[in-house]
Structure formats: C-alpha cells, structure tokens
Design an enzyme around this catalytic site. Sequence first.
Site, PDB file in Angstrom:
ATOM      1  N   ASP A 114       0.848  -1.193   0.000  1.00 35.44           N
ATOM      2  CA  ASP A 114       0.000   0.000   0.000  1.00 35.44           C
ATOM      3  C   ASP A 114       0.888   1.249   0.000  1.00 35.44           C
ATOM      4  OD1 ASP A 114      -2.935   0.855   0.399  1.00 35.44           O
ATOM      5  OD2 ASP A 114      -1.863   2.094   1.861  1.00 35.44           O
ATOM      6  N   ASN A 122      -2.207  13.147  -4.121  1.00 38.28           N
ATOM      7  CA  ASN A 122      -3.337  13.625  -4.923  1.00 38.28           C
ATOM      8  C   ASN A 122      -3.723  15.055  -4.546  1.00 38.28           C
ATOM      9  OD1 ASN A 122      -3.886  11.454  -6.669  1.00 38.28           O
ATOM     10  ND2 ASN A 122      -4.984  10.348  -5.078  1.00 38.28           N
ATOM     11  N   HIS A 127      -4.563  14.636  -9.267  1.00 41.55           N
ATOM     12  CA  HIS A 127      -4.810  13.210  -9.533  1.00 41.55           C
ATOM     13  C   HIS A 127      -3.968  12.680 -10.689  1.00 41.55           C
ATOM     14  CE1 HIS A 127      -8.069  12.564  -6.660  1.00 41.55           C
ATOM     15  NE2 HIS A 127      -8.467  13.791  -6.940  1.00 41.55           N
ATOM     16  N   ASP A 131      -1.798   9.363 -10.465  1.00 38.97           N
ATOM     17  CA  ASP A 131      -1.764   8.254 -11.429  1.00 38.97           C
ATOM     18  C   ASP A 131      -0.320   7.907 -11.802  1.00 38.97           C
ATOM     19  OD1 ASP A 131      -4.494   8.103 -11.425  1.00 38.97           O
ATOM     20  OD2 ASP A 131      -4.778   9.153 -13.326  1.00 38.97           O
ATOM     21  N   ASP A 157      -4.811   2.429  -4.290  1.00 39.65           N
ATOM     22  CA  ASP A 157      -3.356   2.517  -4.212  1.00 39.65           C
ATOM     23  C   ASP A 157      -2.749   1.256  -3.602  1.00 39.65           C
ATOM     24  OD1 ASP A 157      -4.515   3.037  -1.743  1.00 39.65           O
ATOM     25  OD2 ASP A 157      -2.870   4.304  -1.073  1.00 39.65           O
TER      26      ASP A 157
END
Length: 235
Positions: A114, A122, A127, A131, A157
């Site tokens: 994680d 973000n 965002h 990505d 994530d």
Amino acid sequence: THRAIAVMSIAFFLMVHVILNKNILNKKHFYFLYILPIAPPLFGGLQIFVNNYALEYCGMVLTCLTFFTCTQNKDANNDYLTNTINRRCFNKMLSERIEYANKSDQSFSIFMIDLDKFKKINDDFGHETGDKALVEVSNILKETFKKSANICRYGGDEFCIISELTDEDDIEEMIGKIQGKIENFNIKSSSYKLGLSIGYSVYNKKTNIASLLKIADDNMYLEKVKHHELLACEE
C-alpha cells in the site's frame, strides 16, 4: 509458396505476442492459444485434398479469431493504468495457485503493498500526478520481481502479488530491494516522494484464501502504522 510463408509469418508473430503476455492470461486460455501456429499448416495440408476451397485462409481466420479472443481476455484481466492484472484476474490466479500448491506441495507467498500518504500526493499535486505515482510503483514492482510473480493492482493505491518465494529471508530480501528502489526514486524526484508499506504471508494447506490475504493485510497495516509514526516524528 509466398502465400504460405505470409500466413505462417503472421501466425508466428501473433504467437510471440501471446507468449510475451502469458502472465496476464488465464492458464486455460493460454493453452488454447497454441492453435495459433498449428491452424495454418494444418489447413494448408488439408488443401492438398480439397481443391475448390482456400483452406489455408480458413486456418488464418481461425488464428486471427483466436488472437482476438486472447486480446479481449487481456483487456478484461488488465488494469488499464498500471498494466498489471486486475483484482478479478488475481482472484482466479490465486485459486489456481492454491489448487496447484495442494497437489504439488509447492507453497507460495502473497505480498500486500500500500502507498503511504497517497491522498497527500493527490491533494498536493493533483490526480494526474497520483496516477503517475501508481504507474511508477507498478514499474518498480515489475522491475524487482521480473517474471517470477503475478502483480495485481488490487484496488486504489493497493497492490497484491503472488510470488514463488517461501523462505522468510528471501522474502525480506525482496522487500529490501523494493524499498531500495523506492529510496532511489525519492532521491531523484524533485516533487512528490513515494513510500510503501509491505506485508506478506506464506501459504500452507491450513490456510484458505481469506485468511491468507488477511494475514498479509494485517502485516501490511502494522508496517503502515510504523511508517506513519516515523513520519509524524520527522514532522
């Protein structure tokens, strides 16, 4: 002769594409795809006995349809952003891997990974950068595990990996390699920094899918708590 060479060349290149992507294909579909190089010469041989029909073209059509099925299967099993397998495909592979482990007595391990503070990436950078961070992590995992594991974007994530590693020292060494590559990225990055919390579990016959994933997830959560406490001290 030229026509036969052209047909076989197409079948050959399609088969190469399939082999390169076999890790993200369902095993049953992959074995079926051996028809790619077989169909054209088989139908070409039958052409000797049938003069009124272009059977080699039938073989080529069958080959292309099979390849199309393969491509659709890949799209259905892939995460579009990271080009890793998706959760649906992962669950199938995990079930198959457990079935194989029970028959062969060859165990395996699960890694749960994680991103730390992903929401902050973000919020601070947008965002699109988030990505890019996910893609960067997936590339690091692919580079570290190479072809020895099935890497899945499990959700958001979070990544989950089926690995052949079973010895705890080897597993810890692999985690060290991953974290080393993350540190190298952070040294070079002029914007956001990456952090990973990693947990794992090793399969045995007393473990079912739910408990196997839960053990890895619990271990990952313990690592995340440690990382958050460390970050809080640094702040």
